[in-house]
Structure formats: C-alpha cells, structure tokens
Design an enzyme around this catalytic site. Structure first.
Site: not given
Length: 528
Positions: A255, A201
């Site tokens: 990751e 956002d």
C-alpha cells in the site's frame, strides 16, 4: 531499463539497540545513541538499518515480547526520539527497517490480559486456547523452543494457551481475522511515519495445524541438542496456510511505495523459497541463513550457492546473511582470518547482504560469566550452547572506558580485546577488518557486476571457492582460500586484482594461474 528497488542493490545493517550506543548513562543502548552514530553508518557504506525491537515490553525476551505494537519502551527513549532517528537516517540517505513480532505478544499486552480474563472475552479467540487431554495433560505434544511444553495452564479459565517460546509470549491466533486486521493496522502506523520496511520475526511459525495433531519424533535427535528438537515441528510451524498470512502482510506493505518485507525463516532451501509467494507476492526477501550452518569448505559452499540459485523462483531476488542476534559471531565460528574471507564472500555473492553490527570489527563471541547471563534460552536450557548473550555484547567504539559504548558498566560484558578491537583503532589501520569491510562496501556500490550482475559458474578448486560475477560492462572473478596454506588456482583469464583481503596487492596484474596466500581472498577484474 526500469530502476531497481533500493533493497536489491543495497546492504542491510542490523542493530541490536540495547548494544549499539548508550546515551542515557544506564548501560543500555537506546534510540538517541543510534542517532549519534549515523555518521559512522554513512562512513561505513551501508544502505539500510534494521533495528531489533524497541517497543514497550516487560523484556522477558528483550523486546521480542511486545506489550504495545505502536509505542517506544522508555528504556529506549520516546516517540520523539524515534521520529528524530528516522529523519536523521533519511537525511543521511539511509533506510530504516523495523522488527515486527506478529507471531506472539507479551502476556502483559492488553489483548492477552483481556483474552485470559474470561472464556467469554471478546478477545478470547485472539490467542490459541485449548482444553487438555484430561488430568492436566496438555492438548498435544508440542514443545516450546525455550524448553518444556508449549502449553501453559491458566488456572482462572481452566484452559491451556499455546506459546512457541516463553510462557510469557503467548502466540496470537492468526486464523482470527480480527488479529490480522489489528497487526495490519499496527504496520500501517509505522509505514505512515515513513519507515522503509519490516523484518518479520519467526514468519514460518505464524500458522499452526488446525487439528493440533501431535508432532512426530525426530529420528536424528541426540541429547547434545536442545530438547525441543526431539520432535519435528511438522504441525506447529511452516504449515501451508501460512502463505496466505504472508501475502496479507505483503499487501499492507505494498500500500506504500518502495517498501520492503523480509521474513525470518529457518528452513531448508526448498521450503524457504516458497515464502517468496506463488506470484512473488510473499516476502521480498525470505532471509537466507544457510551460511550460518553450512560447513566451511569450498565444495559445500559451492554446492550451497548453486542449489540456492537453482531453487529461486523466476524473478525472485536472492539474499545472504552471515550473522545475527541469535547465532554465534562469525569471527568465533570461523576464526579471525577466515572471518575476512566470509566478509568478502557475503559482499560479492549475488543478492542483498545483511551485515550484523560488530562483524565489521570481527568482534568475537564473548564468554558470559554465569552470574551475568541474561538470555532466557540459556537460563531455561543450560549447557546446550544455545545462549545468545555472547553475540549481543556492546559495540566497541574506542579504547575509552567501556569501549565508548557507555559511561557506566554495560548490561553485558565487552570482549577481552576491546581496547584494540574497536572502531577508533581499526579505522586507522589500512588492513583491519573494518577497513576491509568499508572498501568492499564501496566497491560493491560502484560495481555493476556485484550490485546487480549475474553469478557465473561456481567452482571448488581444492579448498578454494571460485565464482564469477558479470554485467555488460564488467566481469569479475572471486577466489577465496578457505585454508591456512598456499593454494594454486586457475581463473577464467588474466586480469588485475581489485581487492585482496590482505590489502597489499590491489590493482596488481596477475596471470590466470596464480597462488593465493593462506586465508587470502581476491576480487579480480578479468581481461576477457
């Protein structure tokens, strides 16, 4: 050739969870409700679902004021409901993208409660606190997007705190390494559960000018616009340091294998594309909202497509958005007939498309009676046309009471035509906007040219937008009549129509010179 990431060939479908399906008989959609509609999502042909926030929240901004980044608000269900939804989507071959709201929290978040408890609090610097300029004057002239000053006075500690939106949504201080680590760990919580990515956002708001300089006046402002536009946000958003923050978010996502980072960014193209990162190490997809504001004319759209493609960094993947929970419905912006053209445009441009729930039905912007207005933006800034409730109304599933969304009165009203404009009715109509969307999604999935091919010359012939898409095994032309009159066009070669928005001359052979009917769009398989 190496396989492409799933998000390059897939279509994203945004769900506003309050408005998709109510399973709890309270008039508000929830996670269990979404779970029951997975067969519809699979049938429609989308590839990934992006769900707007469902985290614990006071709901002052309907979930965009987060009080706990690692939980589920009871309004939407439980963590077990979330786990079941994630498993159900993955079992159906669909991906799940969550909304991440890292720019600000709720003022009820434990972090802020601790931060405002004392100037000596260990979390004081987790938020943006400043002394005023004397006699109760805010630190600078920055304005809240939801009206008024962006600085709120805290009586207990005699300082101002910054809020880009509501005063109950204090901004986090992303210059503090502890804030970064805390949000990164919240991201890992959901990524370990197996979600497929985040939509971030207001990504361009996350860093502010370190010197807190005043924003300059907007020379083009007029009183018909929201008051915060009186100033240009030169120092309160899109500052250079933000790219380091975005890179950190991307590092966390990377990751985990095969995950996606999307950024919500309302900026001009040349600034938007910088969010891909200098080494393509920023957002995979900085959301491209240009279709929401570009005039609906062939020459303007041709210029937009050409300029966007030219602005993309080498190796960056494009994307297009036609509607979302903050902007008026496309069917009301353009009209029902041109909404069909817009669907064909969205699903045939190069790049990842994002489809907003209900746009496949051409749901209109619903007029909200004054007594039912819920949006704080409209409440705080009335009369400017900024209200977002009308684009967040319940999904219309059937002609049953309350459109099959709930068994009680929904939290927002339905459209006036809900008994005819719903999934159950339209799935039985071969020429409905729902069936058009489904056919185009299926064709996009099968077509190498549409799913990952190049885009050729983009042209405007009078008010017809024409462009080509090509892959080694396929060459297509798309022609979109943006008018309510017949239009003569010239295509690159003869061919056959694969799809028409009218759904009545598919597979028909055509010459290079042909006439499009009013509000008609076609996809043509070119002979050469």
């Amino acid at each position: 050739m190496a396989s492409r990431p799933w998000w390059q060939t897939g279509t994203i479908y945004q769900i506003y969870p309050r408005s998709f399906q109510d399973s709890g008989a309270d008039g508000i959609g929830d996670l269990k409700g979404i779970l029951t509609r997975i067969p519809y999502l699979k049938w429609l042909g989308v590839d990934a679902v992006w769900i707007s926030p469902f985290y614990p929240s006071p709901m002052k901004d309907f979930g965009y004021d987060v009080a706990d980044y690692c939980g589920v608000d009871p309004l939407f269900g439980t963590m077990a409901d979330f786990d079941a939804l994630l498993a159900g989507l993955h079992d159906a071959g669909l991906r799940l993208i969550l909304d991440l709201v890292p720019n600000h929290t709720s003022d009820r978040h434990p972090w802020f409660l601790e931060s405002r408890a004392s100037r000596r609090s260990s979390k004081r610097d987790w938020y943006i606190w400043r002394d005023g300029r004397g006699s109760g004057t805010p630190p600078n002239n920055w304005l809240s997007e939801f009206g008024g000053s962006a600085w709120a006075w805290d009586e207990a500690t005699n300082q101002f705190y910054y809020h880009a939106f509501l005063a109950s949504q204090p901004d986090l201080n992303w210059r503090n390494p502890e804030v970064r680590l805390a949000i990164h760990e919240a991201m890992r919580f959901w990524l370990r559960k197996g979600i497929d990515g985040f939509r971030v956002d207001v990504m361009w708001h996350m860093m502010k000018d370190e010197s807190f300089r005043d924003n300059p006046p907007n020379p083009d402002y007029d009183d018909s616009r929201p008051p915060h536009e009186r100033l240009l946000p030169a120092h309160s958003a899109d500052v250079a340091d933000v790219h380091e923050v975005v890179k950190g978010l991307r590092h966390v996502v990377d990751e985990f294998a095969d995950r996606l980072l999307i950024g919500e960014i309302y900026l001009p193209l040349h600034r938007l594309v910088s969010y891909y990162g200098a080494e393509l190490d920023g957002a995979h997809l900085p959301f491209n909202f240009a279709l929401l504001r570009t005039p609906w004319r062939a020459d303007e759209l041709a210029r937009l497509i050409t300029d966007y493609e030219a602005a993309l960094p080498a190796g960056a993947w494009p994307n297009w958005v036609l509607g979302n929970h903050d902007r008026p419905r496309v069917a009301s912006r353009l009209g029902a007939e041109q909404a069909r053209i817009a669907t064909m445009l969205l699903l045939t441009l190069r790049g990842t498309p994002t489809l907003y729930y209900g746009d496949e039905l051409a749901m209109p912007q619903v007029a909200i009676p004054r007594e039912r207005i819920r949006d704080p933006f409209e409440i705080n800034v009335p009369g400017k046309g900024v209200g977002r409730d009308g684009v967040r109304t319940p999904m219309q599933w059937s002609s049953a009471p309350f459109a099959g969304f709930s068994v009680v009165e929904p939290w927002l009203p339905l459209s006036d035509d809900w008994t005819e404009r719903n999934v159950a009715v339209m799935e039985a109509q071969p020429r409905s906007p729902l069936e058009l969307t489904r056919r185009l999604l299926a064709f996009r999935r099968r077509s190498p040219a549409l799913s990952h091919g190049i885009i050729g010359d983009v042209d405007a012939q009078d008010e017809v937008l024409i462009y080509t898409r090509a892959a080694p095994s396929e060459r297509l032309a798309v022609a979109l009549n943006l008018t309510a009159r017949d239009a003569d066009v010239v295509l690159p070669s003869d061919g056959s129509i694969k799809h028409s928005t009218a759904a009545d001359r598919d597979e028909a052979p055509i010459p290079a010179r042909l006439t499009l009917r009013p509000n008609e769009g076609i996809i043509v398989q070119l002979d050469r």
